[in-house]
Design an enzyme around this catalytic site. Structure first.
Site, short mmCIF file in Angstrom:
data_model
loop_
_atom_site.label_atom_id
_atom_site.label_comp_id
_atom_site.label_asym_id
_atom_site.label_seq_id
_atom_site.Cartn_x
_atom_site.Cartn_y
_atom_site.Cartn_z
CB CYS B 238 7.56 -3.15 -7.98
SG CYS B 238 6.42 -3.15 -6.59
CB CYS B 241 6.70 1.12 -5.79
SG CYS B 241 8.20 0.13 -6.05
CB CYS B 263 9.41 -4.22 -3.70
SG CYS B 263 9.72 -2.97 -4.94
CB CYS B 269 7.51 -1.63 -1.87
SG CYS B 269 6.35 -1.73 -3.24
#
Ligand SMILES: Nc1ncnc2c1ncn2[C@@H]1O[C@H](COP(=O)(O)OP(=O)(O)O)[C@@H](O)[C@H]1O
Ligand SMILES: [Mg+2]
Lengths: 258, 293
Positions: B238, B241, B263, B269
């Site tokens: 992602c 994150c 995400c 997230c």
């Protein structure tokens, strides 16, 4: 019913309105034997096949089937799931029109493999290999395993239907005019194929045909029907060479003169 | 709130739906017909899910609504508002704080607990509908557990594409007995249904069917021994994150082909970012995102 009878019917009656389709019909089939039901159109052959295979209930009479464990099953008293299971495993049904049985949007391999999958086969590679093997057994090039039946000829479709039916090694196959609607040359090849398969696999079969030549080629025994009544039954050669009933004599002579 | 019935539906209707839910829980994966009511939004917007939620919602519940994994889409926001207004319940975007989660297209990444209920919005409850058009015949097939036809579908897929090409609404066997449509969640989410501690309820408004998976029930995705079921996800972390194991959405970031993978579960997230996880916010297209964290 003797100890080794595979299928046995007693006193079958069925009327459609005032048309008597079956009148007091008895029938017996032994393992590995081919029984032909002959008679002119409308004589009750298809109705008898439907009743013997449990698809249509008679108004009276009983059909017994002996399963591989030797138990006698009353075909018309069985719960629907058990009958459907029988049709998926021990039995097979070959329709006159292969399109009534095949899935036209599914590949040849998928069509042949369906009964295997319905019985729990879960190995793609083995299902496919078995499908290819069966295509070859019915004289279809194994390379066509991924083709859709749509592009197959009438004779090939019928052979594909036979492969789809026999792949699970049924003990008993019901066939309704399997060569009807095909060209004569295609018919001859298909008859040879059916004959060698049922012999080699020791399959018992009930075969409906209006064609005495088909019966003579495939069947050990024959039942002659006229207006719902079995007028004569016996070994195929005996009945066809020395017909006793006037109707059988007429059928035989009309074939000869044709 | 006076003058309104709690959670929109009248008590009679809720009782009828709860009876269907009880039947559904008693026969995991089996579709139960119910008298779907007119709802103040069109079919396809989750009328089946809303009726289930209305029937199980209590004043102390915390409701979360997600659509494609996000809490902030029009559909999610309007359903959440609908229940805030008609039931006065607390709503939340935090998976961990919710007692009821109504969802379309995703199962949250956070493992659900036995204190939670997840309600799925279902457009087509019948997994065999594409293969067999007759309702009577599919009912018979379920009754007799005749599911060979579904395997024919998988067989055909492998033959054509070399693998099963179903990426959403991937059919499952529930409790070893009923073939079930998991609703259009990605196949990626299928394993989360297996032995889930939370009660799973499925509602199809237009098709008037309810079905359920009780807690701790086996849920198997159909497959072949030599082509086992596998989940797939975009091979990225992602961008926000850095999560390398979540289901990702691809976001186009500019008109020069810039892409960002993030995400799809927005709460997952945010929770990770709050905990200090970071990602490479805008990775160049030709270099795979590096996992930060
Ligand atoms: N479902 C049915 N409803 C009414 N009459 C039928 C039905 N099936 C068959 N029949 C009639 O029963 C008789 C026997 O038909 P059938 O068994 O199909 O004969 P065959 O196969 O020998 O041509 C015919 O008169 C036919 O019209
Ligand atoms: Mg006929």
């Amino acid at each position: 019913m003797t100890d080794d009878t595979l299928l046995s019917a007693r006193g079958l009656n069925l009327r459609f309105g005032n048309i008597p389709a079956l009148i007091d019909v008895d029938a017996d089939l032994w393992p590995g034997e081919v029984l032909a039901i002959v008679g002119e159109s409308g004589s009750g052959k298809t109705t008898l096949l439907q009743v013997l295979s449990g698809r249509v209930a008679p108004q009276s009479g009983v059909v017994w089937y002996r399963d591989p464990e030797g138990r006698l099953l009353d075909v018309h008293a069985m719960p629907a799931p058990a009958l459907r299971a029988l049709h998926r495993s021990d039995w097979g049904f070959v329709h006159q029109n292969p399109r009534d049985n095949l899935r036209m949007g599914v590949t040849a391999g998928g069509n042949v493999g369906e009964r295997l999958m319905a019985q729990g086969s879960r190995h793609y590679g083995r299902i496919r290999a078995e499908a290819i093997d069966w295509l070859k057994q019915v004289e279809i090039d194994g390379a066509r395993v991924d083709d859709l039946p749509r592009v197959f000829s009438g004779g090939m479709l019928q052979r594909l239907q036979i492969a789809r039916t026999l792949v699970t090694h049924p003990r008993l196959v019901f066939m309704d005019e399997p060569t009807g609607g095909l060209d004569v040359s295609v018919q001859a090849r298909l008859l040879d194929l059916i004959r060698s398969l049922v012999r080699r696999l020791n399959i018992a079969a009930v075969l409906v045909t209006h064609d005495l030549a088909v019966a003579r080629l495939l069947a050990n025994r024959i039942m002659v029907m006229q207006r719902g009544v079995v007028v004569e039954a016996g070994l195929t050669d005996q009945v066809l060479d020395d017909p006793q009933h006037a109707y059988t004599q007429l059928l035989v002579s009309s074939v000869l003169s044709a | 709130m006076t003058g309104y019935n709690f959670a929109y539906l009248d008590e009679q209707t809720k009782r009828m739906i709860r009876r269907a839910i009880l039947k559904a829980v008693a026969i995991p994966g089996h579709q139960i017909p119910f008298g779907s009511r007119e709802m103040p939004l069109p079919y396809g917007w989750g009328t089946g899910g809303i009726q289930l939620t209305a029937a199980v919602l209590g004043p102390d519940d915390g409701l979360k609504v997600i659509d494609q994994g996000a809490d902030d889409t029009t559909n999610a926001v309007s359903i959440r508002r609908f229940f805030a207004r008609t039931a006065g319940v607390t709503t939340t975007t935090h998976t961990a704080d919710a007692t009821i989660i109504q969802t379309r297209h995703r199962i949250p990444e956070l493992k659900l607990t036995d204190k939670q209920i997840i309600v799925y919005q279902v457009p087509q409850p019948e997994p065999l509908s594409k293969l067999e058009s007759s309702r009577a015949e599919t009912r018979r097939m379920h009754g007799l557990a005749e599911y060979g036809l579904m395997h024919v579908r998988l067989y055909e897929d492998i033959t054509r594409f070399g693998h099963v090409s179903i990426s959403y609404d991937y059919p499952v066997m529930v409790g070893g007995r009923y073939l079930m449509s998991p609703s259009p969640i990605p196949a990626f989410d299928n394993p989360k249904m297996h032995m889930m501690p939370a009660l799973q309820l499925f509602g199809a408004g237009r098709e008037q069917r309810i079905y359920a998976i009780p807690p701790y029930t086996t849920v198997e995705s159909l497959d072949f021994d030599d082509h086992p079921f596998r989940t797939t996800r975009a091979p990225h972390a992602c961008g926000l994150c850095g999560a390398a194991d979540s289901y990702l959405d691809e976001v186009v970031t500019d008109d020069r082909g810039g892409r960002l993978y993030v995400c799809s579960d927005t709460d997952h997230c945010e929770t990770r970012r709050t905990a200090g996880h970071t990602g490479t916010e805008s990775p160049p297209v030709d270099a795979p995102a590096e996992q930060a964290a």
